[in-house]
Design an enzyme around this catalytic site. Structure first.
Site, mmCIF file in Angstrom:
data_model
loop_
_atom_site.group_PDB
_atom_site.id
_atom_site.type_symbol
_atom_site.label_atom_id
_atom_site.label_comp_id
_atom_site.label_asym_id
_atom_site.label_seq_id
_atom_site.Cartn_x
_atom_site.Cartn_y
_atom_site.Cartn_z
ATOM 1 N N GLU A 1 0.803 -1.225 0.000
ATOM 2 C CA GLU A 1 0.000 0.000 0.000
ATOM 3 C C GLU A 1 0.837 1.277 0.000
ATOM 4 O O GLU A 1 0.744 2.086 0.924
ATOM 5 C CB GLU A 1 -0.949 0.009 1.197
ATOM 6 C CG GLU A 1 -1.933 -1.141 1.170
ATOM 7 C CD GLU A 1 -3.006 -1.024 2.259
ATOM 8 O OE1 GLU A 1 -2.929 -0.107 3.083
ATOM 9 O OE2 GLU A 1 -3.920 -1.858 2.251
ATOM 10 N N GLU B 1 -5.260 -8.584 0.888
ATOM 11 C CA GLU B 1 -5.902 -8.188 2.146
ATOM 12 C C GLU B 1 -7.374 -7.954 1.877
ATOM 13 O O GLU B 1 -7.737 -7.241 0.935
ATOM 14 C CB GLU B 1 -5.342 -6.866 2.705
ATOM 15 C CG GLU B 1 -4.031 -6.980 3.407
ATOM 16 C CD GLU B 1 -3.595 -5.659 4.044
ATOM 17 O OE1 GLU B 1 -4.456 -4.826 4.422
ATOM 18 O OE2 GLU B 1 -2.376 -5.463 4.143
HETATM 19 C C1 FCB Z 1 -4.395 -1.965 5.574
HETATM 20 C C2 FCB Z 1 -2.991 -2.246 6.071
HETATM 21 C C3 FCB Z 1 -2.910 -3.302 7.138
HETATM 22 C C4 FCB Z 1 -4.062 -3.187 8.118
HETATM 23 C C5 FCB Z 1 -5.389 -3.123 7.388
HETATM 24 C C6 FCB Z 1 -6.587 -3.063 8.300
HETATM 25 O O1 FCB Z 1 -4.469 -0.699 5.017
HETATM 26 O O2 FCB Z 1 -2.162 -2.664 4.999
HETATM 27 O O3 FCB Z 1 -1.661 -3.191 7.762
HETATM 28 O O4 FCB Z 1 -3.859 -2.132 8.964
HETATM 29 O O5 FCB Z 1 -5.391 -1.998 6.555
#
Ligand code: FCB
Length: 457
Positions: free
Chosen positions: A170, A352
């Protein structure tokens, strides 16, 4: 050392995984020669983190990794994404290398391979060595070379066993919030720093890809982007423009140069002063996949008093929200996967997806996290729908394996499939853990095209 598993590369393989990151779970921040990171420093600044929490102990994963890998095995995942803490490998960010830090990831990787879980190694999940922070961090162009040197050390050490590498997690999130909007380390807030950081992280990505290809010829490399549709929260041209501006910074500032070889039009003039000839060619290196992190759309308003003129407005009242306040809109996930597929044309791994929930251990010792099950069911169904519509999605990783240090929210928000009782470090698999285990068992690459695979409770 354990031999690398080739199981994961067979045709038709779908990666079912879970993700974590070093600063959020490891703890042991002062052990075995680890140097400080910008997050160690940031957490100590008053008012930055809820309840004054820090990552000093986190989930104590540094010591408890065998128990955590055993949990992963019980979950049935065939892939695990973790990040390496740069300040464990190079305490000041540059040579010399810290052998004790390297040895920790040897142990973790060997434990994963013995459990038949493929290691997915992310090279940067926000814990920049403080020594480099003091030299300007990502605002300093040299940071791209420092990163490439660290990446070469990692590739040489683990390349015999680790084939999956992500350069950055990210980049848009840590540059926007860390260098401009506020809320993340190192806590800067000016547009010039943001633009420098964007360009230097892009250069670092390209340099890292080249160094990895040299040290791990059979590596499979990508970067992980936080992809969230940006929608105007109100009617009016200024709000539509603000949404487009956030979209450029949030969704396109990294993947466009890295995959398409150009900055988005709304950013190109602003970044131009930092560009040297050939930079874009050095940034756009061949990649094997595109990592998507997705949670929810943004609702944007124009706010001339805020950096970049961008404010975060409320979602429409009809949209449900998680305890984090994030909108729950699985349809936006389907749209995001399809849009990413069409724009960038690379195989996609969802690295994620997940939700915070108000989890408690009940009188029977169980954690009945129905809101998380509902969320995961709806979002995996949306992913299956995107696959049916043509998106080439090859894997899905839940955020997160464990409750952990959730950045500015400290330990107040729980994202895990496993509950962590932080005072005792006791791990309690939640109901969602069993739900996800069943989904993995029932969803083979062929059967997962039927949305029924995701609809079991
Ligand atoms: C993302 C991050 C991760 C975590 C999630 C909830 O943006 O990459 O580390 O904090 O959110």
């Amino acid at each position: 050392m354990a031999a690398a598993s080739h199981r994961a590369t067979s045709p038709g393989h779908f990666a079912w995984g879970a993700s974590t990151s070093s600063y959020q779970i490891e703890g042991a921040t002062r052990e075995d020669g680890r140097g400080p990171s910008i997050w160690d420093i940031y957490c100590r600044q008053p008012g930055r983190i809820a309840n004054g929490d820090t990552g000093d102990v986190a989930c104590d994963h540094y010591h408890r990794y065998p128990e955590d890998v055993a949990l992963m095995r019980g979950l049935g995942i065939n892939a695990y994404r973790f990040s390496v803490a740069w300040p464990r490998i190079m305490p000041t960010g540059r040579a010399p290398v810290n052998e004790a830090g390297l040895a920790f990831y040897d142990r973790l990787i060997d434990e994963l391979i013995a459990a038949e879980i493929e290691p997915w190694l992310c090279l940067y999940h926000w814990d920049l060595p403080q020594g480099l922070g003091e030299r300007g961090g990502w605002t300093n162009r040299d940071c791209a070379d420092w990163f490439a040197d660290y990446v070469a050390v990692v590739g040489r050490r683990y390349g015999d066993r680790v084939k999956r590498y992500a350069t950055f997690n990210e980049p848009s999130v840590f540059t926007l919030f860390g260098y401009c909007l506020g809320g993340q380390a190192p806590g800067l807030s000016d547009t010039a720093s943001l633009l420098q950081a964007i360009h230097h992280v892009n250069l670092a990505h390209g340099a890292a890809v080249d160094r990895l290809r040299a040290s791990v010829p059979d590596a499979s490399i990508g970067a992980i982007h936080n992809c969230q549709p940006c929608r105007p929260a109100r009617d009016g041209t200024e709000h539509a423009l603000a949404a487009r501006r956030l979209d450029a910074y949030w969704n396109r500032a990294f993947p466009d140069p890295q995959v398409l070889g150009r900055y988005p039009a709304l950013l190109a003039d602003a970044v131009a002063p930092y560009l040297r000839p050939d930079d874009l060619a050095h940034i756009r290196r061949p990649l094997d996949w595109f990592g998507v992190n997705h949670y929810s759309p943004h609702y944007v308003v124009a706010d001339p008093g805020k950096p970049l003129g961008i404010g975060f407005g409320p979602a429409p009242p009809s949209v449900p929200r998680s305890v984090m306040g994030w909108p729950v809109e699985p349809e936006a996930f389907r749209e995001t996967l399809l849009a990413t597929h069409h724009r960038y044309g690379l195989p996609i791994y969802v690295l994620e997806n997940g939700t915070a929930a108000p989890d408690v251990v009940d009188a029977t010792g169980a954690v009945a996290d129905q809101p998380r099950i509902d969320y995961l069911r709806a979002y995996t169904s949306a992913m299956f729908a995107a696959i049916n519509d043509g998106a080439e999605v090859r894997g899905y990783f839940v955020w997160s394996l464990l409750d952990n240090f959730e950045w500015g929210a400290g330990y107040s928000q729980r994202f895990g499939l496993v509950y962590v009782d932080f005072p005792t470090q006791r791990r309690v698999p939640k109901a969602s853990f069993r739900w996800y285990a069943e989904l993995i068992q029932s969803a083979s690459p062929r059967s997962m095209h039927f949305a029924g695979a995701a609809s079991r409770s």
